[in-house]
Design a protein around this motif. Sequence first.
Motif, PDB file in Angstrom:
ATOM      1  N   ALA A 162     -30.345 -48.049 -70.247  1.00  0.00           N
ATOM      2  CA  ALA A 162     -30.217 -47.031 -69.197  1.00  0.00           C
ATOM      3  C   ALA A 162     -31.064 -45.805 -69.534  1.00  0.00           C
ATOM      4  N   ALA A 163     -31.074 -45.403 -70.811  1.00  0.00           N
ATOM      5  CA  ALA A 163     -31.910 -44.274 -71.228  1.00  0.00           C
ATOM      6  C   ALA A 163     -33.383 -44.612 -71.067  1.00  0.00           C
ATOM      7  N   TRP A 164     -33.745 -45.853 -71.415  1.00  0.00           N
ATOM      8  CA  TRP A 164     -35.137 -46.279 -71.249  1.00  0.00           C
ATOM      9  C   TRP A 164     -35.541 -46.247 -69.779  1.00  0.00           C
ATOM     10  N   LYS A 165     -34.661 -46.726 -68.898  1.00  0.00           N
ATOM     11  CA  LYS A 165     -34.972 -46.748 -67.467  1.00  0.00           C
ATOM     12  C   LYS A 165     -35.085 -45.350 -66.880  1.00  0.00           C
ATOM     13  N   SER A 166     -34.385 -44.396 -67.454  1.00  0.00           N
ATOM     14  CA  SER A 166     -34.410 -43.040 -66.894  1.00  0.00           C
ATOM     15  C   SER A 166     -35.812 -42.446 -66.972  1.00  0.00           C
ATOM     16  N   GLY A 167     -36.576 -42.867 -67.972  1.00  0.00           N
ATOM     17  CA  GLY A 167     -37.958 -42.415 -68.075  1.00  0.00           C
ATOM     18  C   GLY A 167     -38.111 -40.921 -68.206  1.00  0.00           C
ATOM     19  N   SER A 168     -37.061 -40.242 -68.675  1.00  0.00           N
ATOM     20  CA  SER A 168     -37.126 -38.785 -68.767  1.00  0.00           C
ATOM     21  C   SER A 168     -37.978 -38.299 -69.939  1.00  0.00           C
ATOM     22  N   ARG A 169     -38.364 -39.233 -70.815  1.00  0.00           N
ATOM     23  CA  ARG A 169     -39.220 -38.890 -71.948  1.00  0.00           C
ATOM     24  C   ARG A 169     -39.961 -40.150 -72.371  1.00  0.00           C
ATOM     25  N   PRO A 170     -40.975 -40.041 -73.226  1.00  0.00           N
ATOM     26  CA  PRO A 170     -41.639 -41.260 -73.699  1.00  0.00           C
ATOM     27  C   PRO A 170     -40.602 -42.194 -74.322  1.00  0.00           C
ATOM     28  N   ASN A 171     -40.548 -43.438 -73.848  1.00  0.00           N
ATOM     29  CA  ASN A 171     -39.418 -44.282 -74.213  1.00  0.00           C
ATOM     30  C   ASN A 171     -39.766 -45.483 -75.083  1.00  0.00           C
ATOM     31  N   ASP A 172     -41.018 -45.682 -75.446  1.00  0.00           N
ATOM     32  CA  ASP A 172     -41.374 -46.818 -76.291  1.00  0.00           C
ATOM     33  C   ASP A 172     -40.582 -46.861 -77.602  1.00  0.00           C
ATOM     34  N   PRO A 173     -40.285 -45.713 -78.238  1.00  0.00           N
ATOM     35  CA  PRO A 173     -39.496 -45.778 -79.475  1.00  0.00           C
ATOM     36  C   PRO A 173     -38.074 -46.327 -79.286  1.00  0.00           C
ATOM     37  N   LEU A 174     -37.623 -46.463 -78.053  1.00  0.00           N
ATOM     38  CA  LEU A 174     -36.291 -47.021 -77.809  1.00  0.00           C
ATOM     39  C   LEU A 174     -36.271 -48.554 -77.870  1.00  0.00           C
ATOM     40  N   LEU A 175     -37.443 -49.191 -77.886  1.00  0.00           N
ATOM     41  CA  LEU A 175     -37.492 -50.654 -77.836  1.00  0.00           C
ATOM     42  C   LEU A 175     -36.725 -51.306 -78.982  1.00  0.00           C
ATOM     43  N   LEU A 176     -37.034 -50.945 -80.220  1.00  0.00           N
ATOM     44  CA  LEU A 176     -36.372 -51.596 -81.349  1.00  0.00           C
ATOM     45  C   LEU A 176     -34.882 -51.268 -81.424  1.00  0.00           C
ATOM     46  N   PRO A 177     -34.458 -50.019 -81.200  1.00  0.00           N
ATOM     47  CA  PRO A 177     -33.010 -49.772 -81.169  1.00  0.00           C
ATOM     48  C   PRO A 177     -32.302 -50.574 -80.072  1.00  0.00           C
ATOM     49  N   LEU A 178     -32.953 -50.739 -78.920  1.00  0.00           N
ATOM     50  CA  LEU A 178     -32.365 -51.532 -77.839  1.00  0.00           C
ATOM     51  C   LEU A 178     -32.177 -52.987 -78.295  1.00  0.00           C
TER      52      LEU A 178
END
Length: 199
Positions: free
Chosen positions: A42-58
């Motif tokens: 959901a945080a990744w989809k929000s796109g409120s900031r660069p979100n590539d670093p969320l890939l591995l935690p996801l």
Amino acid sequence: MGDLLGSLPEPSDWQDIAWVGYYDGDRSLASGFADAGDAVLAAWKSGSRPNDPLLLPLIFNYRHGIELALKQAIRQAIRCVHQSGQDSCAPTISEVEAHLKSRQRHRVGPLAQQLAGILNQLQLTGLPPETLHWLMRLQQLDPSGEAFRYANHLNTDAEAIDVVRLAAFFREAFDVIHGGVLTMLDVHETHLYDMRATG
């Protein structure tokens, strides 16, 4: 000084409270990790900031939820083996527990194969072939259980990933194990208990 959690001040709002140890073993902790994966998505989809670093935690959260669900299913399946009297060649429950806690047991492929074998022994519906295939592909990508924990451990040729589609694969595999297999084992365990109580 006390431990870190015990030394925190009392929260001012009851909504800020989480009860420590409020888990039904690995079953509810697995659900917590999968839900954390959903929250990261959901945080990744929000796109409120660069979100590539969320890939591995996801990926890590979903993958760890799957690992815990597989381990819980193996525990329950082994209990069913013992309750059904098919345990002449089966490991004891304490042996299974020690095996699941060993360092090598972070590998989802062998866990899925072990679960499939026990379900077959119990003559219960196994993991769907597409789920088993997907878990084996996950094992290939993450042979040690550490590929998604560190930036330099992921070995892939992929340059870009459809995150939403990948998350859907993870969530579906988790739901098959956690919602499907564990529920089936609950019903079977109750059936075996009732059979022994009336027999």
